[in-house]
Design an enzyme around this catalytic site. Structure first.
Site, short mmCIF file in Angstrom:
data_model
loop_
_atom_site.label_atom_id
_atom_site.label_comp_id
_atom_site.label_asym_id
_atom_site.label_seq_id
_atom_site.Cartn_x
_atom_site.Cartn_y
_atom_site.Cartn_z
N GLU A 135 0.69 -1.27 0.19
CA GLU A 135 0.24 -0.03 -0.01
C GLU A 135 0.80 1.29 -0.11
O GLU A 135 0.37 2.22 -0.44
CB GLU A 135 -1.05 -0.27 1.34
CG GLU A 135 -2.17 -0.83 1.03
CD GLU A 135 -3.19 -0.33 -0.06
OE1 GLU A 135 -3.32 0.95 0.08
OE2 GLU A 135 -3.68 -0.88 -0.80
N TYR A 157 -4.39 4.42 6.29
CA TYR A 157 -3.50 3.34 6.55
C TYR A 157 -2.14 3.22 6.01
O TYR A 157 -1.09 3.15 6.57
CB TYR A 157 -4.43 1.92 5.93
CG TYR A 157 -3.49 0.65 6.02
CD1 TYR A 157 -3.15 -0.17 7.05
CD2 TYR A 157 -3.07 0.19 4.71
CE1 TYR A 157 -2.52 -1.18 7.14
CE2 TYR A 157 -2.32 -0.88 4.86
CZ TYR A 157 -2.10 -1.83 6.00
OH TYR A 157 -1.38 -2.93 5.84
P1 NAP Z 1 -4.91 -9.00 10.65
O1 NAP Z 1 -5.48 -10.29 10.35
O2 NAP Z 1 -5.76 -7.82 10.50
O3 NAP Z 1 -4.30 -9.13 12.08
C1 NAP Z 1 -3.94 -7.90 12.63
C2 NAP Z 1 -3.34 -8.26 14.12
O4 NAP Z 1 -3.22 -6.94 14.75
C3 NAP Z 1 -4.57 -8.80 14.87
O5 NAP Z 1 -3.97 -9.61 15.76
C4 NAP Z 1 -5.16 -7.75 15.83
O6 NAP Z 1 -5.78 -7.96 16.97
C5 NAP Z 1 -4.05 -6.93 15.88
N1 NAP Z 1 -4.12 -5.58 16.36
C6 NAP Z 1 -4.77 -4.44 15.76
N2 NAP Z 1 -4.80 -3.31 16.34
C7 NAP Z 1 -4.03 -3.55 17.40
C8 NAP Z 1 -3.55 -2.77 18.49
N3 NAP Z 1 -3.95 -1.70 18.70
N4 NAP Z 1 -2.65 -3.37 19.31
C9 NAP Z 1 -2.30 -4.67 19.31
N5 NAP Z 1 -2.67 -5.41 18.35
C10 NAP Z 1 -3.62 -4.96 17.58
O7 NAP Z 1 -3.62 -8.62 9.69
P2 NAP Z 1 -2.65 -9.69 8.61
O8 NAP Z 1 -3.33 -9.91 7.38
O9 NAP Z 1 -2.35 -10.69 9.63
O10 NAP Z 1 -1.45 -8.61 8.67
C11 NAP Z 1 -0.29 -8.46 9.26
C12 NAP Z 1 0.44 -7.32 9.52
O11 NAP Z 1 1.02 -7.11 7.80
C13 NAP Z 1 -0.61 -6.03 9.70
O12 NAP Z 1 0.67 -4.98 10.08
C14 NAP Z 1 -0.80 -5.81 8.16
O13 NAP Z 1 -0.95 -4.21 7.90
C15 NAP Z 1 0.65 -5.97 7.43
N6 NAP Z 1 0.18 -6.50 6.03
C16 NAP Z 1 -0.66 -7.22 5.49
C17 NAP Z 1 -0.77 -7.81 4.27
C18 NAP Z 1 -1.69 -8.70 3.68
O14 NAP Z 1 -2.11 -8.64 2.81
N7 NAP Z 1 -2.47 -9.72 4.75
C19 NAP Z 1 0.15 -7.07 3.41
C20 NAP Z 1 0.93 -6.33 3.80
C21 NAP Z 1 1.07 -5.94 5.20
P3 NAP Z 1 -7.22 -8.65 16.81
O15 NAP Z 1 -7.36 -10.00 16.51
O16 NAP Z 1 -7.84 -8.45 18.21
O17 NAP Z 1 -8.19 -7.66 15.94
O1 G4F Z 2 -8.74 -7.12 0.09
P1 G4F Z 2 -8.72 -5.64 0.36
O2 G4F Z 2 -9.70 -5.08 1.12
O3 G4F Z 2 -7.13 -5.43 0.33
P2 G4F Z 2 -6.14 -3.91 0.17
O4 G4F Z 2 -7.05 -2.69 0.23
O5 G4F Z 2 -5.46 -4.27 -1.02
O6 G4F Z 2 -5.38 -4.28 1.52
C1 G4F Z 2 -4.63 -5.48 1.97
O7 G4F Z 2 -3.50 -5.59 1.21
C2 G4F Z 2 -2.52 -4.67 1.78
C3 G4F Z 2 -1.18 -4.76 0.77
O8 G4F Z 2 -1.19 -4.37 -0.20
C4 G4F Z 2 -2.24 -4.60 3.05
F1 G4F Z 2 -1.47 -3.70 3.59
C5 G4F Z 2 -3.50 -4.34 3.93
O9 G4F Z 2 -3.35 -4.63 5.38
C6 G4F Z 2 -4.74 -5.31 3.49
O10 G4F Z 2 -4.31 -6.64 4.01
O11 G4F Z 2 -8.98 -4.93 -1.06
C7 G4F Z 2 -8.44 -5.27 -2.18
C8 G4F Z 2 -9.22 -4.59 -3.63
C9 G4F Z 2 -9.23 -3.06 -3.35
O12 G4F Z 2 -8.83 -2.44 -4.57
C10 G4F Z 2 -10.56 -2.92 -3.07
O13 G4F Z 2 -11.07 -1.59 -3.41
O14 G4F Z 2 -10.51 -4.91 -3.64
C11 G4F Z 2 -11.19 -3.99 -3.81
N1 G4F Z 2 -12.57 -4.40 -3.47
C12 G4F Z 2 -13.81 -4.37 -4.45
N2 G4F Z 2 -14.71 -4.63 -3.73
C13 G4F Z 2 -13.06 -4.55 -2.49
C14 G4F Z 2 -14.14 -4.85 -2.06
N3 G4F Z 2 -12.32 -4.72 -0.95
C15 G4F Z 2 -13.11 -5.10 -0.03
N4 G4F Z 2 -12.33 -5.24 1.17
N5 G4F Z 2 -14.41 -5.41 0.00
C16 G4F Z 2 -15.16 -5.04 -1.34
O15 G4F Z 2 -16.39 -5.36 -1.20
#
Ligand code: NAP
Ligand code: G4F
Length: 385
Positions: A135, A157
């Site tokens: 992002e 974010y």
């Molecule tokens: P996730 O499933 O949303 O998990 C987020 C975790 O952070 C959960 O354990 C949540 O706790 C905890 N959390 C949220 N707010 C907090 C706070 N104030 N203090 C302590 N803990 C808190 O996210 P994820 O997909 O595993 O992603 C892990 C990390 O990678 C995140 O930092 C995300 O931004 C980053 N990231 C994710 C992606 C992706 O595609 N998945 C890509 C790039 C970067 P609860 O369970 O209680 O809500």
């Molecule tokens: O699945 P998304 O919500 O993920 P997004 O915004 O790409 O963010 C995720 O990936 C990031 C890494 O690039 C992480 F850093 C972040 O924490 C998170 O894990 O949306 C993906 C795409 C967007 O373009 C959104 O506009 O899907 C599009 N979309 C279309 N319809 C939707 C929907 N997204 C969501 N969540 N819900 C919809 O109904």
């Protein structure tokens, strides 16, 4: 003695997979979980150990990224070899609703961890992984995106994570911390949060197949993401902290796909062919064919009659709802992870089809439980987030 890791965000998708992975490697894993009014440890319940037992290797601590004293105390108690800072308010759309909280948790939260390590004099002992994100590239300045591509975040974010990225670099350069940014592109799995688009799709397709839901309401169908499997991506986090020198790495599959195509592929995986008609908010996804034998193999014979009947009455299964659009969108992401592949030896094992398969099979199983509950006369709910 195995190493000790501290994972913030252990109850999230990545935290759960990483904890499992590190435990298998012989680590003692500590995790930070938030206090919540309902149990929030579903994803790690299979790792949970009774606190009355000696020599546990999986230990949870209450904490919050907005509470510096609490974080400092936990880090002081645990004195970890490695910290994986995965905790974040990670939903891009929601960050427009709670921008200040997002900045506090995702931006300042990272500073709190870095500063705690520095103040506790753990600079030489504790290595830090920061969960940075694609992002950061936002309105991407080049295709594909590499470690050298300029950042242009498009959401509260993304902006909060930009601060976290640079404060991690700054503490590395200013205080010699072994702190690395993993710039991870989207990664998904059967335990992905239900409101991210991939999981929303696989859940809805499973529910439609079982007759629990009629329509998938979706936002921007044209946005493109580089989707990988979380099980592959958490391995890159571990690898970064095993290097002699800290550094920043893009982690991605290199393949980008439209949301529209992800939906088509998911239906197709269970034998339902759909085609998209119309434009903008009027676009719809309609069933054009059902492959009965594939449907029976994947979903089950019992459900075939009802999907055929439903199709004859109303074949429209996807509708656009503008409420899911974002004030500013990231239209397209695709990463070049050559550096990670060369320096870390990181190689993903899943492609998009195997990811979708993994997710839809798991959601079918989950939704079948719901189907049985309904058949038993109990109430279940639809969530349209
Ligand atoms: P996730 O499933 O949303 O998990 C987020 C975790 O952070 C959960 O354990 C949540 O706790 C905890 N959390 C949220 N707010 C907090 C706070 N104030 N203090 C302590 N803990 C808190 O996210 P994820 O997909 O595993 O992603 C892990 C990390 O990678 C995140 O930092 C995300 O931004 C980053 N990231 C994710 C992606 C992706 O595609 N998945 C890509 C790039 C970067 P609860 O369970 O209680 O809500
Ligand atoms: O699945 P998304 O919500 O993920 P997004 O915004 O790409 O963010 C995720 O990936 C990031 C890494 O690039 C992480 F850093 C972040 O924490 C998170 O894990 O949306 C993906 C795409 C967007 O373009 C959104 O506009 O899907 C599009 N979309 C279309 N319809 C939707 C929907 N997204 C969501 N969540 N819900 C919809 O109904």
């Amino acid at each position: 003695m195995g190493k000790t890791a501290l994972i913030s965000g252990i109850t999230g998708q990545d935290g759960a997979y990483l904890a499992e992975y590190l435990l298998k490697k012989g680590y003692i894993v500590h995790g930070i979980k938030r206090r919540s009014s309902l149990f929030n440890t579903d994803r790690v319940d299979h790792l949970y150990q009774d606190p009355h037992v000696d020599n546990r290797d999986f230990i949870l601590h209450y904490g919050d990224l907005t509470d510096a004293m609490n974080l400092t105390r936990i880090i002081n108690d645990v004195k970890p070899d490695e910290i994986y800072n995965l905790a974040a308010m990670s939903h891009v759309k929601v960050s427009f609703d709670i921008p200040e909280y997002t900045a506090n948790t995702d931006g300042l939260g990272t500073l709190r961890i870095l500063e705690a390590v520095r103040l506790l004099g753990l600079n030489q002992k504790t290595r830090i992984y920061q969960a940075s994100t694609s992002e950061l590239f936002g309105m991407a300045r080049e295709i594909p995106q590499t470690e050298k591509t300029p950042f242009y975040p498009r959401s509260p974010y993304g902006v909060a994570k930009l601060y976290a990225y640079w404060i991690t670099v700054n503490y590395r350069e200013a205080y010699g911390l072994h702190a690395s940014n993993g710039i991870l592109f989207n990664h998904e799995s059967p335990i992905r949060g239900e409101t991210f688009v991939t999981r929303k799709i696989t859940r809805a397709v499973a529910r439609i197949a079982l007759g629990l839901q009629d329509t998938l309401f979706i936002g921007n169908l044209s946005s493109k993401r580089d989707w990988g499997h979380a099980k592959d991506f958490i391995k890159a986090m571990y690898l970064m902290l095993q290097q002699n020198e800290p550094d920043d790495y893009v982690i991605s599959t290199g393949v980008t796909t439209e949301v529209r195509e992800f939906i088509r592929k998911t239906f197709s995986a269970i034998g339902i062919e759909i085609s998209f008609l119309g434009k903008g908010e009027a676009e719809i996804g309609k069933i054009v064919n059902i492959n009965s034998s594939l449907f029976e193999d994947t979903v089950g014979k019992t459900y075939l009659k009802s999907i055929i009947k439903r199709n004859s009455q109303d074949p429209v299964v996807v509708k656009v709802d503008k409420n899911y659009f974002r004030p500013t969108e990231v239209d397209m992401l695709v990463g070049d992870s050559s550096k990670a592949r060369q320096k870390l030896g990181w190689i993903p094992e899943h492609d998009l089809d195997s990811l979708i398969n993994d997710m839809i099979i798991a959601d079918l199983e989950l939704m079948k439980k719901e189907s049985h509950i309904r058949k038993g006369g109990y109430k279940t709910f639809n969530y349209f987030e």
